[in-house]
Write a protein that holds these residues in place. Sequence first.
Motif, short mmCIF file in Angstrom:
data_model
loop_
_atom_site.label_atom_id
_atom_site.label_comp_id
_atom_site.label_asym_id
_atom_site.label_seq_id
_atom_site.Cartn_x
_atom_site.Cartn_y
_atom_site.Cartn_z
N LEU A 55 38.74 37.05 33.78
CA LEU A 55 40.09 37.55 33.49
C LEU A 55 41.12 36.43 33.52
O LEU A 55 42.31 36.66 33.68
CB LEU A 55 40.50 38.64 34.49
N GLY A 56 40.65 35.18 33.46
CA GLY A 56 41.57 34.05 33.44
C GLY A 56 42.40 33.93 34.70
O GLY A 56 43.52 33.43 34.68
N LEU A 57 41.87 34.38 35.83
CA LEU A 57 42.67 34.38 37.06
C LEU A 57 42.32 33.20 37.95
O LEU A 57 41.22 32.68 37.92
CB LEU A 57 42.42 35.68 37.83
N VAL A 58 43.28 32.82 38.75
CA VAL A 58 43.09 31.68 39.63
C VAL A 58 43.11 32.19 41.07
O VAL A 58 43.98 32.96 41.44
CB VAL A 58 44.28 30.70 39.47
N VAL A 59 42.16 31.76 41.86
CA VAL A 59 42.20 32.11 43.29
C VAL A 59 42.94 30.99 44.00
O VAL A 59 42.57 29.84 43.93
CB VAL A 59 40.79 32.23 43.89
N LEU A 60 44.03 31.35 44.64
CA LEU A 60 44.81 30.34 45.36
C LEU A 60 44.23 30.22 46.77
O LEU A 60 43.70 31.18 47.30
CB LEU A 60 46.27 30.81 45.46
N PRO A 61 44.33 29.03 47.39
CA PRO A 61 43.85 28.94 48.77
C PRO A 61 44.62 29.93 49.62
O PRO A 61 45.83 30.09 49.43
CB PRO A 61 44.16 27.50 49.17
N ALA A 107 48.80 54.46 38.09
CA ALA A 107 49.83 53.44 38.33
C ALA A 107 49.39 52.51 39.46
O ALA A 107 49.62 51.29 39.40
CB ALA A 107 51.16 54.12 38.68
N ILE A 108 48.74 53.07 40.47
CA ILE A 108 48.27 52.24 41.59
C ILE A 108 47.17 51.29 41.12
O ILE A 108 47.14 50.12 41.47
CB ILE A 108 47.80 53.16 42.74
N LEU A 109 46.26 51.80 40.30
CA LEU A 109 45.14 50.97 39.83
C LEU A 109 45.60 49.85 38.91
O LEU A 109 44.99 48.77 38.89
CB LEU A 109 44.13 51.84 39.07
N THR A 110 46.65 50.11 38.13
CA THR A 110 47.03 49.14 37.09
C THR A 110 48.28 48.33 37.40
O THR A 110 48.52 47.31 36.76
CB THR A 110 47.30 49.87 35.75
N GLN A 166 40.57 49.05 30.76
CA GLN A 166 41.74 48.18 30.95
C GLN A 166 41.67 47.41 32.27
O GLN A 166 40.88 47.72 33.16
CB GLN A 166 43.04 48.98 30.85
N GLN A 167 42.55 46.45 32.41
CA GLN A 167 42.65 45.65 33.64
C GLN A 167 43.07 46.55 34.81
O GLN A 167 44.02 47.32 34.69
CB GLN A 167 43.71 44.58 33.40
N THR A 168 42.36 46.44 35.93
CA THR A 168 42.76 47.19 37.13
C THR A 168 42.64 46.32 38.37
O THR A 168 41.93 45.31 38.37
CB THR A 168 41.86 48.44 37.34
N LEU A 169 43.28 46.77 39.41
CA LEU A 169 43.23 46.06 40.69
C LEU A 169 41.79 45.87 41.19
O LEU A 169 41.40 44.74 41.51
CB LEU A 169 44.08 46.84 41.72
N PRO A 170 40.96 46.92 41.28
CA PRO A 170 39.61 46.68 41.78
C PRO A 170 38.81 45.72 40.91
O PRO A 170 38.02 44.92 41.44
CB PRO A 170 38.97 48.08 41.78
N LYS A 171 39.05 45.76 39.59
CA LYS A 171 38.30 44.83 38.72
C LYS A 171 38.68 43.38 39.03
O LYS A 171 37.82 42.50 39.06
CB LYS A 171 38.64 45.11 37.26
N CYS A 225 45.90 38.79 48.99
CA CYS A 225 44.54 38.23 48.93
C CYS A 225 44.52 36.84 48.31
O CYS A 225 43.45 36.28 48.07
CB CYS A 225 43.62 39.15 48.13
N GLY A 226 45.69 36.32 48.01
CA GLY A 226 45.76 34.97 47.46
C GLY A 226 45.32 34.89 46.01
O GLY A 226 44.83 33.86 45.56
N ILE A 227 45.47 35.96 45.28
CA ILE A 227 45.05 35.98 43.87
C ILE A 227 46.30 36.11 43.00
O ILE A 227 47.21 36.90 43.29
CB ILE A 227 44.11 37.18 43.61
N GLU A 228 46.33 35.32 41.95
CA GLU A 228 47.50 35.32 41.07
C GLU A 228 47.71 36.70 40.43
O GLU A 228 46.73 37.34 40.01
CB GLU A 228 47.30 34.28 39.97
N VAL A 229 48.95 37.13 40.36
CA VAL A 229 49.26 38.46 39.80
C VAL A 229 49.39 38.33 38.28
O VAL A 229 50.20 37.53 37.80
CB VAL A 229 50.58 39.00 40.40
N PRO A 230 48.61 39.10 37.52
CA PRO A 230 48.74 39.01 36.05
C PRO A 230 50.16 39.33 35.61
O PRO A 230 50.79 40.23 36.17
CB PRO A 230 47.76 40.08 35.54
N ARG A 231 50.62 38.61 34.61
CA ARG A 231 52.01 38.77 34.16
C ARG A 231 52.32 40.15 33.61
O ARG A 231 53.45 40.60 33.63
CB ARG A 231 52.30 37.76 33.04
N ASP A 232 51.30 40.82 33.06
CA ASP A 232 51.62 42.12 32.44
C ASP A 232 51.69 43.26 33.45
O ASP A 232 51.98 44.39 33.07
CB ASP A 232 50.63 42.44 31.31
#
Length: 519
Positions: A4-10, A86-89, A110-115, A407-414
């Motif tokens: 999903l093109g995401l970056v895990v931040l330390p 709304a909570i999932l997405t 679609q993109q969701t938090l658990p995914k 959790c140190g994970i970048e939040v998708p812009r959308d």
Amino acid sequence: KLSLGLVVLPFVPSSIVQGQEQEVRNERPNIIFIMSDDHARQAMSIYGHPIGKVAPTPNIDRIGHEGAVFQNNYCCNSISGPSRAAILTGKHSHKNGFMKNWAKGFDGTQQTLPKILQANGYETAVIGKWHLISKPTGFDHWMILDDQGEYCNPHFITENDTTRHLGYVTDLITKYTEEWLDGRKDKNKPFFLMMHHKAVHRNWVPAERHYHLYEHTTFPLPDNYFDVYEGRYAAQMQKMNIYCDMYEGHDLKMVTGMDSDSLLFDPWPHAFLGTMEPDECRRFLDAYRDRNNEFHSRKRSFKEVAEWKYQRYLQDYMGVVASVDESVGEILDYLKCTGLDKNTIVVYTTDQGFYLGEHGWFDKRFMYEESFGMPMVMRWPGHIKPETQVTGLTQNIDFAPTFLDMCGIEVPRDMQGVSFRELVETGKKPRDWRKSLYYHYYEFPGFHSVRAHYGVKMERYKLMHFYVEDKWELYDLKTDPTEMHNLYGKQGMEKVTAELMAELARLQKQYEVPQNLCK
Ligand code: SGN
Ligand code: CA
């Protein structure tokens, strides 16, 4: 492996409560998201409402005392499926596509938090109510109730089958949650667990051990129980009044007469007494016999019956809350015993608020405070200080971005929500924190006949538009917190109205609400 093109931040804790440093491990936190259904803020004692005082919720309160209580948390669409979507997405209903409970299934592609969490190394699970007319995606393990689920001997759906499980739904969900926690494959992996109760949803059947818990309790009647809805068109048109619309058999467990075992109106017997084994059904009817006989022992006026119904409703509702509270206590104890408590974020919330007799109502859907508001408490040792009060405006679309941030994970812009991590960790509002909330309810025609509406809430005022009928409502929450006086069109309100109209338009533009959904 990232997807999903995401970056895990330390993972760096952004604040550490003094004296608890040794407890904070530089590990990504686990999350247990406990969500019940229709649990009103008024019915959680930590919120200080008179109902909560009569029937306290000590275990849920424990989360808030050890962490934070959200005083101004709201949903974006006050109904189950849409709130869950709304909570999932992290998105408003028009963006995630799930606008009504019954229209079509949630688009699980679609993109969701658990995914996102799963793709970033989290083990994920959902146990309990799902209610999105779809199979869960993004979960390593799922075990969901069939639709709304039943209180007694409910059916659970898994990837393999649908099976009836003997027991009380809240207790079963607790048991299966602990079993999943015990049996996690890789205990080095952080986990994200959604534990979703059916309770406290209609028709409020307590666990057998609680049949008599509040039988003799008198609950405080809201001042506006006999509201006549003057100046409020949509409130006049609803069908969610306790003394006019509640089903006397199904909801209120009323019977046809003295010593009768026949319920009054119950349109869905298969979902209530029909779920019980014959001996369970007998014990249930026996438990209500004396109080039902007492009701039939004399004639009562309409007003007396209306007040009696309120008491019966609250006695059962709070009886159901009691088992949810016990479940929360059990999970907290489990976490402590296993040491998981130190690095696990625990959230307790519900899918939307609910009426406990205010305006004469049960159910939700309206943008009035009781159903728009979502109670929430959250603990995270070492990060959230005990007794934190979060007063900034937060919304269910913020949960996904907040958890990712934690959790140190970048939040998708959308994602449309924003992380409230700073609010909850510092207890203070950042200066640029949002000043308004957008709300949009779509399900009309539908159960309870609440007209479609959208609106904006600011700190003091609220503007609502029932757009099909083009009826507006404006409330001053400072002088009229129970929203009895519609100020729309009243002299002196022109400036406030114009400001709210502008803010509403700004929010609809910001969230890209299609104009055809606002007509
Ligand atoms: C059921 C209830 C309604 C309720 C909806 C939605 N009737 O249809 O009272 O508004 O669910 O609730 S029931 O008698 O069948 O329980 S939600 O919380 O799932 O959105
Ligand atoms: Ca609900």
